[in-house]
Motif scaffolding. Structure first.
Motif, PDB file in Angstrom:
ATOM      1  N   PHE A  29       0.839  -1.188   0.000  1.00 14.90           N
ATOM      2  CA  PHE A  29       0.000   0.000   0.000  1.00 14.90           C
ATOM      3  C   PHE A  29       0.880   1.246   0.000  1.00 14.90           C
ATOM      4  O   PHE A  29       1.996   1.238   0.510  1.00 14.90           O
ATOM      5  N   ARG A  30       0.333   2.326  -0.566  1.00  9.94           N
ATOM      6  CA  ARG A  30       1.020   3.620  -0.565  1.00  9.94           C
ATOM      7  C   ARG A  30       0.050   4.683  -0.054  1.00  9.94           C
ATOM      8  O   ARG A  30      -1.127   4.692  -0.427  1.00  9.94           O
ATOM      9  N   GLN A  37      -6.383   1.082   4.955  1.00  9.28           N
ATOM     10  CA  GLN A  37      -7.166   1.802   3.961  1.00  9.28           C
ATOM     11  C   GLN A  37      -7.954   2.945   4.605  1.00  9.28           C
ATOM     12  O   GLN A  37      -8.102   4.021   4.015  1.00  9.28           O
ATOM     13  N   GLY A  65      -5.949   6.019   4.835  1.00 12.12           N
ATOM     14  CA  GLY A  65      -5.610   6.702   3.596  1.00 12.12           C
ATOM     15  C   GLY A  65      -4.595   6.002   2.717  1.00 12.12           C
ATOM     16  O   GLY A  65      -4.098   6.589   1.744  1.00 12.12           O
ATOM     17  N   TYR A  66      -4.279   4.744   3.024  1.00 12.03           N
ATOM     18  CA  TYR A  66      -3.361   3.974   2.188  1.00 12.03           C
ATOM     19  C   TYR A  66      -4.122   3.281   1.062  1.00 12.03           C
ATOM     20  O   TYR A  66      -5.227   2.767   1.280  1.00 12.03           O
ATOM     21  N   GLN A  67      -3.535   3.269  -0.133  1.00 13.64           N
ATOM     22  CA  GLN A  67      -4.173   2.679  -1.302  1.00 13.64           C
ATOM     23  C   GLN A  67      -3.305   1.577  -1.887  1.00 13.64           C
ATOM     24  O   GLN A  67      -2.070   1.647  -1.854  1.00 13.64           O
ATOM     25  N   GLN A  68      -3.948   0.565  -2.447  1.00 13.81           N
ATOM     26  CA  GLN A  68      -3.247  -0.602  -2.977  1.00 13.81           C
ATOM     27  C   GLN A  68      -2.328  -0.227  -4.131  1.00 13.81           C
ATOM     28  O   GLN A  68      -2.705   0.542  -5.012  1.00 13.81           O
ATOM     29  N   ALA A  89      -2.019   7.894   0.230  1.00 14.29           N
ATOM     30  CA  ALA A  89      -2.541   8.979  -0.605  1.00 14.29           C
ATOM     31  C   ALA A  89      -2.590  10.250   0.234  1.00 14.29           C
ATOM     32  O   ALA A  89      -1.846  11.202  -0.003  1.00 14.29           O
TER      33      ALA A  89
END
Length: 270
Positions: free
Chosen positions: A120-121, A253, A256-259, A123
């Motif tokens: 995850f990164r 998630q 605020g982390y996105q795949q 956002a």
């Protein structure tokens, strides 16, 4: 198109630095392992890079002693060629993005999936629900507790003991990378941020003792570690989750982390 293998970390860094920095999120583990090897954390590590038809670097891997090779970004043909180049080295497995790891595994021989992970990164950080307590950096006095928690983390995920919880706890505490969320009765959760390399920092491990779970401490600690990384100037903050743990996947998630992509750890031992 060929693989170049070496045990010289400075040679590896010189050749691959620009390549790894073009996609620092997907190459996050190779970036941190390279710096660890340069500082003496991983003596005996092995490195390699793949050059394509134009002679440019198009792939890289690192293997630390006792651990499976970690594959960075590379085309499937490079992963298959690496399996041939490492034939006879007695690998116990391999770790990499799903398609890359499977390409290596199918060229190597029989394998089974040991663990499925997701990268995850961040956002934009979404602050978690308020929870009692405060965050603080771990100090030298916390090292025994941090070591205990890191050992528990390693045991829960079935990770190799070669990761060295005691050494890691001391080193990362000294570097100011470990955040504790402290509740009314003392430390309740741990989250770490890695040093910023090529503009990225990775969160992990994140650990809360079983008796203290479900109270929001992990979210609070992770948010604090994320703020630590962005405060250092990280343009990208990433983390890995175990896909077998839906609770942590949902938690990150919400923060605020996105795949980015899925990863596999393959086992060759049968």
């Amino acid at each position: 198109m060929t693989w170049h293998l070496t045990d010289d970390v400075e040679e590896f860094r010189t050749v691959t630095e620009t390549f790894l920095a073009t996609d620092p999120a997907r190459n996050t583990v190779l970036l941190t392992l390279t710096e660890g090897a340069r500082s003496g954390v991983w003596p005996g590590a092995r490195f390699g890079w793949w050059t394509g038809p134009d002679g440019a670097v198009g792939g890289a891997y690192i293997q630390t002693p006792g651990m499976p090779p970690v594959l960075g970004t590379m085309p499937d043909e490079a992963a298959r060629a690496l399996a041939g180049a490492l034939r006879g080295s007695g690998l116990v497995g391999v770790n990499g993005a799903t398609a890359t790891a499977r390409a290596f595994g199918e060229a190597w021989g029989p394998y089974q999936v040991d663990r499925e992970e997701r990268l995850f990164r961040l956002a934009e950080l979404a602050e978690p629900a308020p929870v009692g307590g405060r965050s603080r950096l771990a100090t030298e006095a916390d090292v025994p507790l941090v070591t205990e928690w890191m050992n528990a983390f390693i045991d829960e995920l079935g990770l190799p003991a070669e990761l060295g919880a005691a050494r890691t706890a001391s080193r990362r505490t000294s570097a100011g990378q470990l955040v504790l969320w402290e509740g009314e009765e003392g430390p309740a959760s741990l989250a770490a941020a890695s040093a910023v390399l090529a503009g990225q920092s990775r969160i992990g491990p994140v650990y809360t003792p079983p008796a203290l779970r479900g109270r929001g401490y992990a979210a609070a600690a992770t948010a604090a570690a994320t703020r630590l990384a962005t405060g250092w100037g990280a343009a990208e903050v990433v983390l890995f989750t175990d896909l077998a743990n839906p609770t942590s996947n949902a938690l990150y998630q919400r923060l605020g982390y996105q795949q980015v992509q899925d990863h596999l750890v393959l086992d060759f031992t049968g």
